[in-house]
Design an enzyme around this catalytic site. Structure first.
Site, short mmCIF file in Angstrom:
data_model
loop_
_atom_site.label_atom_id
_atom_site.label_comp_id
_atom_site.label_asym_id
_atom_site.label_seq_id
_atom_site.Cartn_x
_atom_site.Cartn_y
_atom_site.Cartn_z
N GLU A 1 8.46 1.38 2.91
CA GLU A 1 9.42 2.46 2.73
C GLU A 1 9.40 3.47 3.88
O GLU A 1 10.45 3.94 4.31
CB GLU A 1 9.16 3.18 1.40
CG GLU A 1 9.62 2.43 0.16
CD GLU A 1 8.68 1.31 -0.22
OE1 GLU A 1 9.06 0.46 -1.06
OE2 GLU A 1 7.55 1.27 0.31
N HIS B 1 5.47 4.39 -12.14
CA HIS B 1 6.83 3.91 -11.97
C HIS B 1 7.81 4.61 -12.92
O HIS B 1 8.88 4.09 -13.21
CB HIS B 1 6.91 2.40 -12.22
CG HIS B 1 6.16 1.58 -11.22
ND1 HIS B 1 4.78 1.49 -11.24
CD2 HIS B 1 6.58 0.84 -10.17
CE1 HIS B 1 4.38 0.71 -10.25
NE2 HIS B 1 5.44 0.31 -9.58
#
Length: 383
Positions: free
Chosen positions: A104, A173
């Site tokens: 990322e 998450h």
């Protein structure tokens, strides 16, 4: 006057430079004009799910502007982890739908650099929890550059992907990043609820000259909503920073965003059967925040309930409460009720997970308390 409920392939540098050097000369900052006209659209006869709404918005903007391209993990060959980018690789090719390594920080940095050169990247995070790997590029490289360059450099980039709690994916998450990114000057932060929101806001985000954080919800991707012919038009955009009244009411204002709008509407339906008329506001934008819409509604209903999945401390609801206290305090007839996620990391067990996020009954009870109606089995309230 406040209560808090706590249930609770990289892109080659040659291609970037060659395409963008000429285009970069003609880039100008074009701001969205926030009008205060009608906030509701005409009656819809068609249905579209949120996944297709996002896909169609990406397709139309890529077709209309060759500077727009997609990048992220599995956005190409796999057509997106949630199939948002389905069909785009076949239509636009690997130069504009770029599969990246699992890094990322790497592809977010490439995206910001491409935006510096005048391209319009749309960077997909498989989940916004992974955006923490790229947060330096989002905040320091993207959000601050226009200010630090005295307006010389625009950063027209969109960071998008699912945000907030899904189901059974535990603490790492399941976080909501609305308040995280909403506190950063230079960013615009959007939280679509319906298919109309998804289409109109994403198209506006891609056209915007500033970096936009676009927070979707995984559990809404498959949900279908009525959509108007107006919203299906390729020119359709929703101005940023403009909330929508999803349901009008006169007794209590319920302000929510993303999935919590659905819960708030269901709670409003239950309340109506008990004689309480609830007005439901869909924020759609966290930054800029439509403070006018919120305060106008509170001055009508004299009561406020805020609903969010995020943590209670320093949350979006807290900012809304502060705005109302500063601008409409004398209109309040009851303490503000704040419904938030529990102040704990998200549990993995399904029964505990349900207790950690707001439920419809929580909104009903809070609204009844605000209206001074008796509530059996009301939750523990901490100030």
């Amino acid at each position: 006057m406040m209560r808090c409920v706590t249930r609770s392939n990289t892109i080659s540098s040659e291609s970037i430079v060659s395409v963008s050097m000429v285009l970069n000369q003609c880039l100008r900052r074009i701001g969205h004009v926030l009008s205060f006209g009608p906030r509701n659209y005409s009656t819809a006869s068609k249905q579209m799910n949120v996944r297709d709404a996002l896909n169609s918005a990406l397709d139309e903007e890529m077709s209309a502007d060759s500077r727009v391209f997609m990048m992220g993990e599995e956005v190409g060959e796999y057509q997106g982890a949630y199939k948002i980018t389905k069909g785009l690789l076949d239509k636009y090719g690997p130069d504009r739908v770029v599969d990246t390594p699992i890094t990322e920080a790497g592809f977010a940095g490439i995206g910001v650099g491409a935006a510096y050169y005048g391209l319009r990247p749309v960077v997909e995070f498989m989940t916004f929890n992974f955006s923490m790997q790229a947060i330096d590029h989002i905040i320091n490289s993207a959000a601050k550059m226009n200010y630090m360059s005295s307006g010389e450099i625009s950063v027209p980039i969109v960071f998008r992907g699912p945000n907030g709690a899904a189901a059974g994916v535990s603490s790492q998450h399941s976080q909501c990043y609305a308040a995280w990114f909403g506190s950063i000057p230079g960013l615009k932060v959007l939280t679509p609820y319906s298919s109309e929101d998804a289409r109109g806001l994403l198209k506006s985000a891609i056209r915007d000259p500033d970096p936009v954080v676009f927070l979707e919800n995984e559990l809404l991707y498959g949900e279908s909503f009525p959509i108007t012919e107006e919203a299906l038009d390729s020119s359709f955009c929703i101005p940023l920073g403009r909330a929508k009244i999803e349901r009008e009411g006169k007794d209590v204002t319920i302000v929510a965003y993303s999935k919590m709008v659905s819960y708030s509407l269901m709670a409003a339906e239950i309340l109506s059967k008990e004689g309480i008329s609830a007005e439901v506001i869909n924020l759609r934008s966290i930054r800029p925040l439509d403070r006018d819409a919120i305060n106008v509604s509170v001055r009508k209903t004299n009561r406020l309930v805020t609903v969010e999945e995020g943590f209670p401390q320093h949350g979006v609801g807290a900012e809304i409460c502060a705005s109302v206290v500063e601008e409409s305090f004398e209109y309040l007839d009851a303490p503000v009720e704040r419904i938030c996620g529990a102040d704990v990391p998200m549990p993995y067990a399904a029964n505990l997970e349900r207790l950690a996020v707001p439920q419809i009954d929580d909104i009903v009870r809070a609204s009844k308390r605000a209206c001074y109606r008796s509530t059996s089995g009301s939750m523990t309230v901490s100030g």
